[in-house]
Scaffold this motif. Structure first.
Motif, PDB file in Angstrom:
ATOM      1  N   PRO A  81      40.767  44.841  13.694  1.00  0.00           N
ATOM      2  CA  PRO A  81      41.907  44.923  12.783  1.00  0.00           C
ATOM      3  C   PRO A  81      43.273  44.959  13.464  1.00  0.00           C
ATOM      4  N   ALA A  82      43.297  45.041  14.805  1.00  0.00           N
ATOM      5  CA  ALA A  82      44.573  45.134  15.526  1.00  0.00           C
ATOM      6  C   ALA A  82      44.837  43.819  16.256  1.00  0.00           C
ATOM      7  N   SER A  83      45.747  43.845  17.216  1.00  0.00           N
ATOM      8  CA  SER A  83      46.084  42.622  17.949  1.00  0.00           C
ATOM      9  C   SER A  83      44.933  42.217  18.869  1.00  0.00           C
ATOM     10  N   ALA A  84      44.828  40.919  19.118  1.00  0.00           N
ATOM     11  CA  ALA A  84      43.840  40.428  20.075  1.00  0.00           C
ATOM     12  C   ALA A  84      44.146  40.970  21.470  1.00  0.00           C
ATOM     13  N   ALA A  85      45.428  41.195  21.753  1.00  0.00           N
ATOM     14  CA  ALA A  85      45.819  41.750  23.061  1.00  0.00           C
ATOM     15  C   ALA A  85      45.246  43.144  23.256  1.00  0.00           C
ATOM     16  N   ILE A 142      42.543  44.301  26.197  1.00  0.00           N
ATOM     17  CA  ILE A 142      42.679  45.429  27.125  1.00  0.00           C
ATOM     18  C   ILE A 142      41.419  46.301  27.089  1.00  0.00           C
ATOM     19  N   ILE A 143      40.897  46.529  25.881  1.00  0.00           N
ATOM     20  CA  ILE A 143      39.683  47.333  25.736  1.00  0.00           C
ATOM     21  C   ILE A 143      38.499  46.651  26.429  1.00  0.00           C
ATOM     22  N   LEU A 144      38.366  45.350  26.232  1.00  0.00           N
ATOM     23  CA  LEU A 144      37.263  44.622  26.863  1.00  0.00           C
ATOM     24  C   LEU A 144      37.402  44.546  28.381  1.00  0.00           C
ATOM     25  N   LYS A 145      38.614  44.719  28.871  1.00  0.00           N
ATOM     26  CA  LYS A 145      38.875  44.667  30.315  1.00  0.00           C
ATOM     27  C   LYS A 145      38.732  46.032  30.997  1.00  0.00           C
ATOM     28  N   ILE A 146      38.330  47.066  30.242  1.00  0.00           N
ATOM     29  CA  ILE A 146      38.240  48.416  30.823  1.00  0.00           C
ATOM     30  C   ILE A 146      37.379  48.445  32.092  1.00  0.00           C
ATOM     31  N   PRO A 147      36.174  47.854  32.099  1.00  0.00           N
ATOM     32  CA  PRO A 147      35.380  47.890  33.344  1.00  0.00           C
ATOM     33  C   PRO A 147      36.123  47.284  34.535  1.00  0.00           C
ATOM     34  N   GLN A 148      36.838  46.184  34.278  1.00  0.00           N
ATOM     35  CA  GLN A 148      37.603  45.536  35.347  1.00  0.00           C
ATOM     36  C   GLN A 148      38.757  46.426  35.809  1.00  0.00           C
ATOM     37  N   LEU A 149      39.429  47.081  34.861  1.00  0.00           N
ATOM     38  CA  LEU A 149      40.554  47.956  35.208  1.00  0.00           C
ATOM     39  C   LEU A 149      40.077  49.164  36.023  1.00  0.00           C
ATOM     40  N   ILE A 150      38.871  49.659  35.718  1.00  0.00           N
ATOM     41  CA  ILE A 150      38.295  50.761  36.507  1.00  0.00           C
ATOM     42  C   ILE A 150      37.949  50.257  37.907  1.00  0.00           C
ATOM     43  N   THR A 189      53.170  48.752  35.126  1.00  0.00           N
ATOM     44  CA  THR A 189      53.138  47.951  33.909  1.00  0.00           C
ATOM     45  C   THR A 189      52.054  46.894  34.033  1.00  0.00           C
ATOM     46  N   LEU A 190      51.180  46.866  33.027  1.00  0.00           N
ATOM     47  CA  LEU A 190      50.077  45.903  32.988  1.00  0.00           C
ATOM     48  C   LEU A 190      50.467  44.670  32.193  1.00  0.00           C
ATOM     49  N   SER A 234      50.930  54.356  31.048  1.00  0.00           N
ATOM     50  CA  SER A 234      51.042  55.637  30.335  1.00  0.00           C
ATOM     51  C   SER A 234      50.907  55.473  28.834  1.00  0.00           C
ATOM     52  N   LEU A 235      50.881  54.209  28.352  1.00  0.00           N
ATOM     53  CA  LEU A 235      50.883  53.945  26.906  1.00  0.00           C
ATOM     54  C   LEU A 235      49.611  53.246  26.429  1.00  0.00           C
ATOM     55  N   LEU A 236      48.517  53.411  27.161  1.00  0.00           N
ATOM     56  CA  LEU A 236      47.255  52.785  26.768  1.00  0.00           C
ATOM     57  C   LEU A 236      46.769  53.359  25.431  1.00  0.00           C
TER      58      LEU A 236
END
Length: 454
Positions: free
Chosen positions: A136-140, A144-152, A168-169, A181-183
Motif C-alpha cells: 500500500p506504500a511506495s515501491a521505494a 528498501i525493505i527487500l534490500k534489508i539482507p543486503q544492507l546488513i 544518506t541512502l 536515521s529515518l528508516l
C-alpha cells in the motif's frame, strides 16, 4: 456469474484499508465476488461512517475478525498491534473461511492481502487458497525493505535493523534519498518496541515468497528507479474507487460534506488544505503554532482536526481561535479528502505525506508542504522535495517545534512558486496516462485480473 471469490485483507489501519477498498471496487467491476475482512473494531467504525447504509459499497461483502487486543488497548500503538495480530488473527481468519463455506458462500479462490499481513499468506496456503500480495506504500519503501539482507551484509544496518552508519541512502538513480536515521521500521513509535516492527518486516519478506504476484498503489513514471530495481513489483495505481466519489473507501470517521460547499464559494487555487491522516498526534504547543501559522498566511484554509488529534489543548484558546478565523478558515473532523484535493479551489496541501495522501495530491496536481510524522512518510517527503520537486518540507526548530513563522513562510513559498504547480501538473498528466487504456498501470491491472481469473 462471478469470476471467483476473492478475500481482501488489509493491515488494520486507515491508510491500509482505503487503497484495498479502492482495489476491491475495481475487482467487483471486473466480475469478482469480494469479501473485505477488517478487524472487529475497524469493521464497526467503517459501518458507522458509511453514508446511505451499505449502498456505497456496491457489492463488496464486509466481514470481520478479532485483532487479539483488549477493548481498551491503544490501537494507534503500532508495536502493540503488530505484536498481537500474527499471534491471534491466523486462527480467526481460518475460522472465518470455514464459516463462509458452511453458510453457502462460494469457496474463497484467492486471498489478496496487505504485504504487512504476511502471516495470512501461510493461512491461505494451508487452506489451498492462492495468494496475491498488495503493497500500500511506495515501491521505494518496499525496495528498501527487500534490500534489508543486503544492507546488513554491507554493514549499513545491524541485525536488529538499527543503522551502523549515519549516512544518506539512495538505492538506485531516480529513487528518493533517505537518511539512515529515518528508516521506516525505526520511526514507528516507542523506540523500545521497534524490534517488533523490524521482526515483522523481516518475516513478511519471507512470507512474500507465497504470493504469485505483488501489486502496488503507484505508477511507473512516479517511481521509475524503484520499478527498474524490482521489476516484479507491478504498479497498478494511482487507485481510486470512482470518478464520482460515490463509493465508500472504508473511512473510520464520518465525512463532513459541508466543506465542499464552503470550497465552492472560494476562488480558484486559493485554499490551503491541511490534513495529517489518521495516526498523527500533535501536542498543544505544536497545534497552536500550526493554527497561528495558518492564520498568519491570511489565506482561506480547510483544516482536518480529528477528535484525537491533540490532547490537553485549552478549549478557551481553541474557541477564541475559531472566532478569529471565522469566514477565513474551516475546521472539520474528517472529510472526503479525494474530493477536496480534486477541487479547483485548493492551492496546496499541508500533509503528513502518507502514501495515499501523496498519491491523491499527485493525481490532482496539487503541490505539497510536507510534514511527515512517522514510518515511511519521511521517504515520501523525499519524493516530493528531492525527486518530483512538487513541494517543500517544514523545518522544525532545535526544540522540535515547527513555528508559526515557518508555517506561514513555507505555505507562501509553495503557493508562490509556479514551478511547483507546473511540475505537479506534469506528474498528474503522467499519472492519468498510466491508468488510461494502454498505460502501464492499466496493463498491469489487466495482468492482475487475468491471474485472479484463472
Amino acid at each position: 456469474m462471478a469470476k471467483g471469490h476473492v478475500m481482501v485483507l488489509p493491515m488494520p489501519c486507515q491508510g491500509h484499508v482505503v487503497p484495498l477498498m479502492e482495489l476491491s471496487h475495481r475487482l467487483v467491476e471486473h466480475g469478482f465476488e469480494v469479501t473485505f475482512v477488517n478487524t472487529d473494531v475497524d469493521h464497526a467504525l467503517v459501518l458507522a461512517a458509511l453514508p446511505n447504509g451499505g449502498e456505497a459499497l456496491r457489492g463488496i461483502h464486509l466481514a470481520s475478525i478479532p485483532d487479539g487486543l483488549a477493548d481498551d488497548e491503544d490501537r494507534k500503538d503500532l508495536n502493540k498491534l503488530v505484536d498481537a495480530y500474527p499471534r491471534h488473527m491466523p486462527a480467526y481468519l481460518e475460522a472465518l473461511v470455514g464459516e463462509m463455506e458452511a453458510a453457502g458462500r462460494p469457496r474463497v479462490k484467492w486471498l489478496v492481502a496487505d504485504f504487512n499481513m504476511g502471516w495470512s499468506f501461510e493461512v491461505a496456503k494451508r487452506l489451498g487458497i492462492r495468494v496475491a500480495s498488495f503493497w500500500p506504500a511506495s515501491a521505494a519503501c518496499l525496495a528498501i525493505i527487500l534490500k534489508i539482507p543486503q544492507l546488513i551484509q554491507d554493514g549499513v544496518l545491524n541485525d536488529k535493523g538499527w543503522p551502523e552508519r549515519q549516512e544518506t541512502l539512495q538505492l538506485a538513480p531516480g529513487m528518493p534519498p533517505l537518511h539512515t536515521s529515518l528508516l521506516p521500521w525505526n520511526n514507528a513509535g516507542d523506540p523500545d518496541g521497534q524490534h517488533i516492527i523490524f521482526q515483522l518486516v523481516c518475516r513478511n519478506n519471507k512470507f512474500s515468497d507465497h504470493a504469485e504476484m505483488t501489486v502496488c498503489n503507484s505508477f511507473h513514471d512516479a517511481e521509475a528507479g524503484a520499478f527498474k530495481l524490482f521489476p516484479n513489483i507491478l504498479a497498478i495505481g494511482p487507485l481510486f474507487a470512482d470518478k464520482e466519489f460515490q463509493r465508500s473507501v472504508g473511512n473510520f470517521l464520518p465525512e463532513d460534506t459541508s466543506c465542499l460547499k464552503w470550497l465552492d464559494a472560494r476562488p480558484d487555487s486559493s485554499v490551503v488544505y491541511v490534513a495529517f491522516g489518521s495516526m498523527a498526534i500533535f501536542d498543544p504547543r505544536q497545534f497552536q503554532e500550526l493554527a497561528e501559522g495558518l492564520e498568519l498566511t491570511g489565506r482561506p484554509f480547510l483544516w482536518v482536526v480529528r477528535p484525537d488529534f491533540t490532547a490537553g489543548l485549552s478549549k478557551e484558546w481553541l474557541e477564541e481561535f475559531k472566532k478569529r478565523v471565522a469566514g477565513i478558515g474551516m475546521i472539520v473532523s474528517w472529510c472526503s479528502q479525494q474530493q477536496v484535493l480534486a477541487h479547483r479551489a485548493v492551492a496546496c496541501f499541508v500533509s503528513h505525506c502518507g502514501w495515499n495522501s501523496t498519491m491523491e495530491a499527485v493525481r490532482n496536481g496539487v503541490p505539497v508542504l510536507c510534514w511527515p510524522y512517522f514510518c515511511e512518510q519521511f521517504l515520501d517527503r523525499s519524493y516530493v522535495t528531492d525527486v518530483w520537486r512538487t513541494g517543500l518540507a517544514v523545518c522544525p526548530g532545535e526544540d522540535g517545534v515547527v513555528t508559526k513563522e515557518e508555517v506561514r513562510c513555507k505555505v507562501e513559498s509553495v503557493i508562490g512558486d509556479a514551478d511547483f504547480r507546473k511540475r505537479a501538473s506534469w506528474l498528474k498528466d503522467n499519472a492519468w496516462r498510466c491508468i488510461s487504456d494502454g498505460g502501464s498501470s492499466h496493463e498491469n491491472f489487466t495482468r492482475f485480473v487475468d491471474l485472479l481469473s484463472e
